[in-house]
Design an enzyme around this catalytic site. Sequence first.
Site, PDB file in Angstrom:
ATOM      1  N   ILE A  22       0.846  -1.198   0.000  1.00 16.07           N
ATOM      2  CA  ILE A  22       0.000   0.000   0.000  1.00 16.07           C
ATOM      3  C   ILE A  22       0.878   1.243   0.000  1.00 16.07           C
ATOM      4  CG2 ILE A  22      -1.811   1.263   1.218  1.00 16.07           C
ATOM      5  CD1 ILE A  22      -2.626  -1.336   2.546  1.00 16.07           C
ATOM      6  N   GLY A  25       7.515   3.182   3.914  1.00 14.78           N
ATOM      7  CA  GLY A  25       8.061   4.198   4.807  1.00 14.78           C
ATOM      8  C   GLY A  25       9.548   4.032   4.976  1.00 14.78           C
ATOM      9  N   GLY A  26      10.051   4.564   6.112  1.00 16.10           N
ATOM     10  CA  GLY A  26      11.488   4.549   6.337  1.00 16.10           C
ATOM     11  C   GLY A  26      12.057   3.158   6.518  1.00 16.10           C
ATOM     12  N   MET A  27      11.502   2.358   7.405  1.00 18.39           N
ATOM     13  CA  MET A  27      12.064   1.050   7.669  1.00 18.39           C
ATOM     14  C   MET A  27      11.092  -0.090   7.387  1.00 18.39           C
ATOM     15  SD  MET A  27      11.985   0.615  11.818  1.00 18.39           S
ATOM     16  CE  MET A  27      10.447   0.371  12.708  1.00 18.39           C
ATOM     17  N   ALA A  28       9.864   0.211   6.926  1.00 22.07           N
ATOM     18  CA  ALA A  28       8.884  -0.840   6.699  1.00 22.07           C
ATOM     19  C   ALA A  28       7.973  -0.479   5.544  1.00 22.07           C
ATOM     20  CB  ALA A  28       8.057  -1.101   7.960  1.00 22.07           C
ATOM     21  N   VAL A  30       3.931  -1.224   4.166  1.00 22.55           N
ATOM     22  CA  VAL A  30       2.600  -1.674   4.566  1.00 22.55           C
ATOM     23  C   VAL A  30       1.945  -2.331   3.362  1.00 22.55           C
ATOM     24  CG1 VAL A  30       0.360  -0.987   5.499  1.00 22.55           C
ATOM     25  CG2 VAL A  30       2.433   0.178   6.261  1.00 22.55           C
ATOM     26  N   LYS A  48       2.270  -4.825   8.189  1.00 22.77           N
ATOM     27  CA  LYS A  48       3.512  -4.054   8.169  1.00 22.77           C
ATOM     28  C   LYS A  48       4.696  -5.010   8.132  1.00 22.77           C
ATOM     29  CE  LYS A  48       5.487   0.009  10.438  1.00 22.77           C
ATOM     30  NZ  LYS A  48       5.321   0.960  11.559  1.00 22.77           N
ATOM     31  N   ASP A 154       7.428  11.061  17.137  1.00 23.56           N
ATOM     32  CA  ASP A 154       7.479  11.213  15.678  1.00 23.56           C
ATOM     33  C   ASP A 154       6.125  11.663  15.135  1.00 23.56           C
ATOM     34  OD1 ASP A 154       8.607  11.225  13.161  1.00 23.56           O
ATOM     35  OD2 ASP A 154       8.296   9.081  12.819  1.00 23.56           O
TER      36      ASP A 154
END
Length: 544
Positions: A22, A25-28, A30, A48, A154
Site C-alpha cells: 500500500i 516508509g522509512g524502515m517498513a 505496509v 507491516k 514522531d
Amino acid sequence: MDEVTELPAARRIGRYLLYGPIASGGMATVHYGALLGEGGFSRTVAIKRLHGRRSDRSQVKALLDEARLVSRIQHPNVVPTLDVISDDDGEVLVVLDYVVGESLSRLASAARKRGEPVPIDFATTIIAGVLHGLHAAHEAKTARGKALGIVHRDVSPQNIMVGVDGLARVLDFGIAKATERLSKSIVGQIKGKLSYMPPEQLRGQTDRRTDVYSVAVVLWELLTGQRLFAGETNGEVFHNVLEMEVAAPSRLREGVAPELDALVLRGLDRDPSVRFATAEAFALALEELMGLSRASQIGAWVQRLCGDRLARRAEQVTRVERDAATRSGSLSTLLEDGPRTEEVHSDAALGGLPEAPPTDTEAPLEVASIAAGPEVAPSGERPLTPSPGASAPRPAGAEGRSRQTFVWAAAGVLGILLAVVYFARKPAAEVEPEIATSPPEVGTTEVAAERMTSPEPSGVPSTPTASAEPVEAPPSIPASAPRPTTVPVPWPRPPGPSTPASAAPSVPAPVPAPPPSPSAAAPNCNPPYRIDASGVRRLKPECL
C-alpha cells in the site's frame, strides 16, 4: 505503489494472506492483507513488513516494541494493532486495522495544489482528535497497572491518517519511547523528524509535552499552508528549531482568531513548562474555543480531495476480498448454493403452522390406541379427540415422531382423566338442585338442629347434634356444586394420599331411627335420599 501486483500468488502466512504494498516508509512497507477464519470468514487488514527482513535484529525488536505498546492503547484515534505473526523464515510482521482514508500530509498537499487552504474548523477538529489519541497513549499502562510512559516522538502529518469516516487516527509508534522496550536508543542518536522536534528532544530529553509541541507544529502548518521550520539541510533546520521566531498564524492567513493564535503559540513555546501539561488539556482548549466539525463533513472533504486515489484503492481491496473469499471457500459456496434459509417450526400451542398431512409411515395417532388397558370410556359417551387447531406440526425424523407420540399420548391420558372425573360427579350434580330449591318442611328449631359438623376422619364415628329426627350421614358433595341457602350440607373430607383413588370412602354407620311417634305418619323425606356403602346417594322409594 497503488497496484496489487501479487494477487495471483499471494503468500499464505498462517491465517493471513499477504498481497502487494500500500505504502512504503522509512524502515517498513505496509501491504494489503486478508485474515481468513472458519466458515468462510475473511477480513481485509494491513500488514507491516520490515525492509531488511531478519538482517537487522534491532529493527525487529523495534517492530515488536511498537506492536506490544500499541496493543495497550485502546482509543478510536489510534490505529489498533491486531496481531503479530512470523513466517517459516522467521520474518516478523505486524497486522494492523485497515483504515479507508488518506494521510494528513497528502490531504494538505492536495489542498495546496487546488489553491484552497484547509478549513480552520476542519484543522482544529482533526488536531483535537490526534491530541486525544496521544493522551490515551501517554496514559497507557501494562497488564499489571504500571504506567508505560509512552511518548510518540514522531508526530507528523505523515503519521496521521484521516478516514472517510471523518475520524483522525495516530499511527506508527515505531520509535516511541517507553519505560519497557526490547530495544534501547543509542546515546546521542536522534529519532524523529527534525522539523517537528522540540528543542529538548534535540538534547535527548522527552516527555509527553514533546508530543504536544509536535502537534502544535502540525496545527500551525495546517492553518497557514506553509512549512514552519524549513531548510535545505539538517543544520539549517536544526538552527531554525532552536532560534527562529515563530509568527502567529493570523499574520499569514485571514480569519484566524487571536484566541487560536494564543493556543498555537503556547503549544510551540520552547519552554516545556509554558506549554499545555497534557495533550488532553490542549484538545479541550481547542474544542472549547472552536467547537467540533461534523465527521461527515470531514469525510466528504477527504473524498473530494483524494477521491481518485481512494477509488483505485477500493478496487484493489475488492480484488483482495474476492481472492480471499475464493480461497476461504465462502465465495464458491454462495455462487453454487445461493443464499440459505432455515425452516422454522412454531409451537402448536401458539397456533403456529398447520398440521402436515400424514404419510404412509407416519399415520395419525388415535386416542383409543393410547388408552389401551382395562380402563375404557363410559358407554354412550363420545370419545375425546384433539381438535385440528391444537395439533402440533409434525417434525421430520425419528426425534420428531417421538415428540409427536408423546404429545398425543399426554393429550389422550388427560382426556380420559377428565371424562372419568366428569361422569363420577354427574349424579351429584343432578341431585343437588333438588336440595337447593326444596324448602324445609320443619320449623326454625328443626332447621337449626339439622346443622351438623364435618364428619371425623375415617375410623372415628361422628356424633350428630340433637335434632327432632336422626339424620343419616351426608353424602359426598363436590366443591364446585352450589351450597343450599337454608339447609347447610356437611362436606366429607377427601381421601388422604394413602387412600387409593378407587377405594370407597369410609362412611359412619347410620344411627337407627327411634320408633315413629303416632303423630309422625308421613315418611322421612328430609333428606329424600340415603347413602349406600359405595358413598352414592340413593333416593328413598317412599319419597318418590
